[in-house]
Design a protein around this motif. Structure first.
Motif, PDB file in Angstrom:
ATOM      1  N   LEU A 110      28.488  23.920 -38.232  1.00 53.31           N
ATOM      2  CA  LEU A 110      26.887  24.115 -37.728  1.00 53.31           C
ATOM      3  C   LEU A 110      26.335  24.273 -39.182  1.00 53.31           C
ATOM      4  O   LEU A 110      26.398  25.628 -39.977  1.00 53.31           O
ATOM      5  N   ASP A 111      24.958  23.797 -39.643  1.00 50.54           N
ATOM      6  CA  ASP A 111      24.178  23.918 -40.841  1.00 50.54           C
ATOM      7  C   ASP A 111      22.897  24.677 -39.919  1.00 50.54           C
ATOM      8  O   ASP A 111      22.845  24.849 -38.938  1.00 50.54           O
ATOM      9  N   TYR A 118      18.522  24.338 -31.709  1.00 57.57           N
ATOM     10  CA  TYR A 118      19.026  25.085 -30.458  1.00 57.57           C
ATOM     11  C   TYR A 118      18.727  26.170 -30.785  1.00 57.57           C
ATOM     12  O   TYR A 118      18.230  26.604 -29.187  1.00 57.57           O
ATOM     13  N   LEU A 119      17.493  26.333 -31.582  1.00 55.63           N
ATOM     14  CA  LEU A 119      16.157  27.799 -31.420  1.00 55.63           C
ATOM     15  C   LEU A 119      15.202  27.490 -30.663  1.00 55.63           C
ATOM     16  O   LEU A 119      14.462  27.808 -30.072  1.00 55.63           O
TER      17      LEU A 119
END
Length: 122
Positions: A110-111, A118-119
């Protein structure tokens, strides 16, 4: 009819053996008079000393138990002294949490862009 019944019919229940009157009244006195008058010999007692191994066995057992207790106490004492040093060497909760999150992000590939997406969903 069994054998006992046949014998009872033939001979009856009366015992054929009788003891004279007063026989057991003076039996002990008569028996003591018939015994020869001799002195009783002292019993022979073997006064052999036990071997040195048997005499030292309790001391050897006590010494081995003492050695066992001292060695166990020493080992336990040394383990208790090592534990604070091990606790000081472990990372704090904050450090380990940051390190774990970095590892998770690397493992999941994940970067920052993925994190933001996602947030944003929440």
């Amino acid at each position: 009819m069994n054998d006992e019944d046949i014998l009872r019919e033939r001979f009856g229940n009366k015992s054929p053996f009788t003891v004279p009157e007063g026989f057991f009244d003076s039996f002990a006195e008569k028996m003591m008079q018939q015994l020869p008058e001799t002195e009783c010999a002292k019993p022979v007692v073997d006064e052999k000393r036990p071997s040195i191994i048997k005499r030292l066995r309790p001391y050897a057992i006590a010494a081995s138990l003492t050695l066992l207790l001292v060695s166990a106490a020493t080992i336990l004492y040394n383990r208790q002294n090592e534990q604070p040093a091990q606790l000081a060497a472990t990372p704090t909760a904050q450090q380990s949490q940051e390190y774990t999150i970095d590892q998770i992000a690397d493992y999941a590939m994940l970067d920052n862009q993925d994190f933001y997406s996602y947030l944003a969903d929440y």
